[in-house]
Design a protein around this motif. Sequence first.
Motif, PDB file in Angstrom:
ATOM      1  N   ALA A 138      17.753   6.988 -10.274  1.00 27.05           N
ATOM      2  CA  ALA A 138      19.039   6.274  -9.428  1.00 27.05           C
ATOM      3  C   ALA A 138      18.708   6.396  -7.311  1.00 27.05           C
ATOM      4  CB  ALA A 138      20.093   7.519  -9.090  1.00 27.05           C
ATOM      5  N   LEU A 139      17.593   7.255  -7.445  1.00 28.82           N
ATOM      6  CA  LEU A 139      17.551   6.789  -5.500  1.00 28.82           C
ATOM      7  C   LEU A 139      16.088   6.610  -5.612  1.00 28.82           C
ATOM      8  CD1 LEU A 139      17.892  10.502  -4.566  1.00 28.82           C
ATOM      9  CD2 LEU A 139      19.104   8.511  -4.603  1.00 28.82           C
ATOM     10  N   ASP A 140      15.032   6.385  -6.568  1.00 29.78           N
ATOM     11  CA  ASP A 140      13.656   5.579  -6.437  1.00 29.78           C
ATOM     12  C   ASP A 140      13.784   3.866  -7.271  1.00 29.78           C
ATOM     13  OD1 ASP A 140      12.763   6.588  -4.510  1.00 29.78           O
ATOM     14  OD2 ASP A 140      12.315   8.650  -6.856  1.00 29.78           O
ATOM     15  N   GLY A 141      14.476   3.662  -8.550  1.00 32.05           N
ATOM     16  CA  GLY A 141      15.336   2.993  -8.715  1.00 32.05           C
ATOM     17  C   GLY A 141      13.687   2.217 -10.171  1.00 32.05           C
ATOM     18  N   PHE A 142      13.420   3.846 -10.921  1.00 33.14           N
ATOM     19  CA  PHE A 142      12.706   3.172 -12.291  1.00 33.14           C
ATOM     20  C   PHE A 142      13.831   3.698 -13.297  1.00 33.14           C
ATOM     21  CE2 PHE A 142       9.613   5.892  -9.251  1.00 33.14           C
ATOM     22  CZ  PHE A 142       8.679   4.965  -9.861  1.00 33.14           C
ATOM     23  N   SER A 143      13.808   2.193 -13.951  1.00 33.18           N
ATOM     24  CA  SER A 143      13.561   2.110 -15.115  1.00 33.18           C
ATOM     25  C   SER A 143      14.060   3.501 -16.137  1.00 33.18           C
ATOM     26  CB  SER A 143      13.776   0.510 -15.825  1.00 33.18           C
ATOM     27  OG  SER A 143      12.173   1.068 -16.340  1.00 33.18           O
ATOM     28  N   HIS A 144      14.813   3.863 -17.266  1.00 30.60           N
ATOM     29  CA  HIS A 144      14.401   4.441 -18.402  1.00 30.60           C
ATOM     30  C   HIS A 144      13.078   4.730 -18.699  1.00 30.60           C
ATOM     31  CE1 HIS A 144      18.411   6.184 -17.530  1.00 30.60           C
ATOM     32  NE2 HIS A 144      18.461   5.038 -18.363  1.00 30.60           N
ATOM     33  N   LYS A 145      12.242   3.123 -19.539  1.00 33.86           N
ATOM     34  CA  LYS A 145      10.679   3.405 -19.886  1.00 33.86           C
ATOM     35  C   LYS A 145      10.378   3.762 -18.641  1.00 33.86           C
ATOM     36  CE  LYS A 145       8.061  -0.348 -22.109  1.00 33.86           C
ATOM     37  NZ  LYS A 145       7.489  -1.169 -21.941  1.00 33.86           N
ATOM     38  N   GLU A 146      10.450   3.433 -17.844  1.00 37.14           N
ATOM     39  CA  GLU A 146       8.763   4.101 -16.716  1.00 37.14           C
ATOM     40  C   GLU A 146       9.619   5.585 -16.178  1.00 37.14           C
ATOM     41  OE1 GLU A 146       8.561   0.103 -13.326  1.00 37.14           O
ATOM     42  OE2 GLU A 146      10.243   1.732 -13.266  1.00 37.14           O
ATOM     43  N   PHE A 181       1.338  -1.347   0.256  1.00 36.32           N
ATOM     44  CA  PHE A 181       0.295  -0.143  -0.071  1.00 36.32           C
ATOM     45  C   PHE A 181       0.531   1.047   0.557  1.00 36.32           C
ATOM     46  CE2 PHE A 181      -2.510   3.048   2.283  1.00 36.32           C
ATOM     47  CZ  PHE A 181      -3.296   3.691   1.641  1.00 36.32           C
ATOM     48  N   GLU A 182       1.970   1.400   0.600  1.00 33.52           N
ATOM     49  CA  GLU A 182       2.922   2.430   0.826  1.00 33.52           C
ATOM     50  C   GLU A 182       3.663   2.781  -0.113  1.00 33.52           C
ATOM     51  OE1 GLU A 182       6.677   3.573   3.459  1.00 33.52           O
ATOM     52  OE2 GLU A 182       5.369   2.488   3.968  1.00 33.52           O
ATOM     53  N   GLY A 183       3.816   1.481  -1.279  1.00 39.35           N
ATOM     54  CA  GLY A 183       4.173   1.910  -2.641  1.00 39.35           C
ATOM     55  C   GLY A 183       3.483   2.190  -3.547  1.00 39.35           C
ATOM     56  N   TRP A 184       1.783   1.969  -2.820  1.00 37.54           N
ATOM     57  CA  TRP A 184       0.901   2.509  -4.448  1.00 37.54           C
ATOM     58  C   TRP A 184       0.741   3.593  -3.844  1.00 37.54           C
ATOM     59  CZ3 TRP A 184      -3.813   4.401  -3.164  1.00 37.54           C
ATOM     60  CH2 TRP A 184      -4.612   4.698  -3.324  1.00 37.54           C
ATOM     61  N   MET A 185       1.039   4.387  -2.306  1.00 38.18           N
ATOM     62  CA  MET A 185       0.448   5.723  -2.967  1.00 38.18           C
ATOM     63  C   MET A 185       1.694   6.068  -2.747  1.00 38.18           C
ATOM     64  SD  MET A 185      -0.755   5.977   1.562  1.00 38.18           S
ATOM     65  CE  MET A 185       0.733   5.401   2.015  1.00 38.18           C
ATOM     66  N   LYS A 186       3.268   6.015  -2.965  1.00 40.89           N
ATOM     67  CA  LYS A 186       5.110   6.643  -3.311  1.00 40.89           C
ATOM     68  C   LYS A 186       4.282   6.935  -4.837  1.00 40.89           C
ATOM     69  CE  LYS A 186       8.005   5.072  -0.037  1.00 40.89           C
ATOM     70  NZ  LYS A 186       9.007   4.247   0.000  1.00 40.89           N
ATOM     71  N   ARG A 187       4.401   5.973  -5.594  1.00 35.75           N
ATOM     72  CA  ARG A 187       3.687   5.713  -6.687  1.00 35.75           C
ATOM     73  C   ARG A 187       2.812   6.881  -6.958  1.00 35.75           C
ATOM     74  NH1 ARG A 187       6.500   3.180 -11.025  1.00 35.75           N
ATOM     75  NH2 ARG A 187       5.322   3.000 -13.024  1.00 35.75           N
ATOM     76  N   ILE A 188       1.569   7.025  -6.670  1.00 41.18           N
ATOM     77  CA  ILE A 188       0.556   8.308  -6.862  1.00 41.18           C
ATOM     78  C   ILE A 188       0.879  10.060  -6.690  1.00 41.18           C
ATOM     79  CG2 ILE A 188      -1.059   9.561  -5.744  1.00 41.18           C
ATOM     80  CD1 ILE A 188      -2.513   6.755  -5.841  1.00 41.18           C
ATOM     81  N   VAL A 189       1.755   9.240  -5.412  1.00 37.33           N
ATOM     82  CA  VAL A 189       3.013  11.165  -5.046  1.00 37.33           C
ATOM     83  C   VAL A 189       3.482  11.676  -5.901  1.00 37.33           C
ATOM     84  CG1 VAL A 189       3.772  12.475  -3.481  1.00 37.33           C
ATOM     85  CG2 VAL A 189       2.262  10.940  -2.515  1.00 37.33           C
ATOM     86  N   ILE A 190       4.535  10.578  -6.489  1.00 37.86           N
ATOM     87  CA  ILE A 190       5.164  11.054  -7.706  1.00 37.86           C
ATOM     88  C   ILE A 190       4.421  10.896  -8.962  1.00 37.86           C
ATOM     89  CG2 ILE A 190       6.680   9.702  -9.933  1.00 37.86           C
ATOM     90  CD1 ILE A 190       8.404   8.198  -6.480  1.00 37.86           C
ATOM     91  N   ARG A 235      14.865  19.782 -14.316  1.00 38.05           N
ATOM     92  CA  ARG A 235      14.803  18.092 -15.299  1.00 38.05           C
ATOM     93  C   ARG A 235      16.106  17.522 -15.157  1.00 38.05           C
ATOM     94  NH1 ARG A 235      16.662  22.654 -18.093  1.00 38.05           N
ATOM     95  NH2 ARG A 235      19.002  22.331 -18.809  1.00 38.05           N
ATOM     96  N   TYR A 236      17.091  17.630 -14.755  1.00 40.23           N
ATOM     97  CA  TYR A 236      17.574  16.616 -14.557  1.00 40.23           C
ATOM     98  C   TYR A 236      17.580  16.075 -12.405  1.00 40.23           C
ATOM     99  CZ  TYR A 236      20.042  19.086 -17.773  1.00 40.23           C
ATOM    100  OH  TYR A 236      20.876  19.583 -19.810  1.00 40.23           O
ATOM    101  N   ARG A 237      17.443  16.670 -12.147  1.00 38.44           N
ATOM    102  CA  ARG A 237      16.368  16.509 -10.602  1.00 38.44           C
ATOM    103  C   ARG A 237      16.210  15.464 -10.702  1.00 38.44           C
ATOM    104  NH1 ARG A 237      15.315  20.509  -7.817  1.00 38.44           N
ATOM    105  NH2 ARG A 237      13.313  19.929  -8.318  1.00 38.44           N
ATOM    106  N   GLN A 238      14.876  15.645 -11.714  1.00 41.89           N
ATOM    107  CA  GLN A 238      14.007  14.492 -11.483  1.00 41.89           C
ATOM    108  C   GLN A 238      14.094  12.891 -12.097  1.00 41.89           C
ATOM    109  OE1 GLN A 238      10.546  16.524 -13.723  1.00 41.89           O
ATOM    110  NE2 GLN A 238       9.710  17.289 -12.279  1.00 41.89           N
ATOM    111  N   ILE A 239      14.824  12.881 -12.702  1.00 38.93           N
ATOM    112  CA  ILE A 239      15.024  12.051 -13.265  1.00 38.93           C
ATOM    113  C   ILE A 239      16.603  11.495 -12.949  1.00 38.93           C
ATOM    114  CG2 ILE A 239      16.537  10.873 -15.705  1.00 38.93           C
ATOM    115  CD1 ILE A 239      14.720  12.881 -17.116  1.00 38.93           C
ATOM    116  N   PHE A 240      17.564  11.925 -12.449  1.00 42.75           N
ATOM    117  CA  PHE A 240      18.103  11.669 -11.535  1.00 42.75           C
ATOM    118  C   PHE A 240      17.413  10.536 -10.525  1.00 42.75           C
ATOM    119  CE2 PHE A 240      21.213  11.495  -7.916  1.00 42.75           C
ATOM    120  CZ  PHE A 240      22.706  10.585  -8.398  1.00 42.75           C
ATOM    121  N   ASN A 241      16.658  11.734  -9.495  1.00 46.35           N
ATOM    122  CA  ASN A 241      15.875  10.860  -7.825  1.00 46.35           C
ATOM    123  C   ASN A 241      15.347   9.666  -8.545  1.00 46.35           C
ATOM    124  OD1 ASN A 241      16.350  12.773  -6.314  1.00 46.35           O
ATOM    125  ND2 ASN A 241      15.545  14.368  -6.993  1.00 46.35           N
TER     126      ASN A 241
END
Length: 180
Positions: free
Chosen positions: A133-141, A67-76, A124-130
């Motif tokens: 590198a920090l949240d583990g999303f793929s480039h496709k995502e 559920f926490e992961g679901w909420m994180k995805r919504i907030v992002i 723009r760079y901070r968003q993609i870096f975060n």
Amino acid sequence: MSLEKLILQCKKQDIRAQEKLYRMYSGKLFGLCLKYSNNYQQAEDNLQDGFITIFNKIDQYEDKGSFEGWMKRIVINTTLQKHRKEKYFEIINENLLEDPVVEIDDDEITTDFLLESIQELPERYRQIFNLYALDGFSHKEIAEMLNISVGSSKSNLARARNILKEKIENHLNDNKVQSL
């Protein structure tokens, strides 16, 4: 009250349950908002917008996964949605994409310095870096979330890394000069 019962109460629009859920998760989610916002005020606004979306879509949560992961995805997604229409992602030649290597002694660079350096990156760079590198999303995502191409995601990540590399090297050089 268990998390399952709390979620069920929130699905019934119970204001007390919503408040309890907010109090349980607002700290973690606010930290996430800070990573993707330009300043503290914008992060607060993004947190509020994120919780409004969570409460509006809580019926869509089907007890699958975290559920926490679901909420994180919504907030992002809520936070990044404000930037989707802006065309400010820079495309650079993918042949130039090399991961910069910086040798760092843990005593020379503090976590605070690294976090501050990341926060100072252009948006723009901070968003993609975060995201990468920090949240583990793929480039496709990332490309889907920001409505950009995979190549733009990769090139902006490379540029963010190069900027961080320069900041770290400058910081290390400044410390060497000061110690002489």
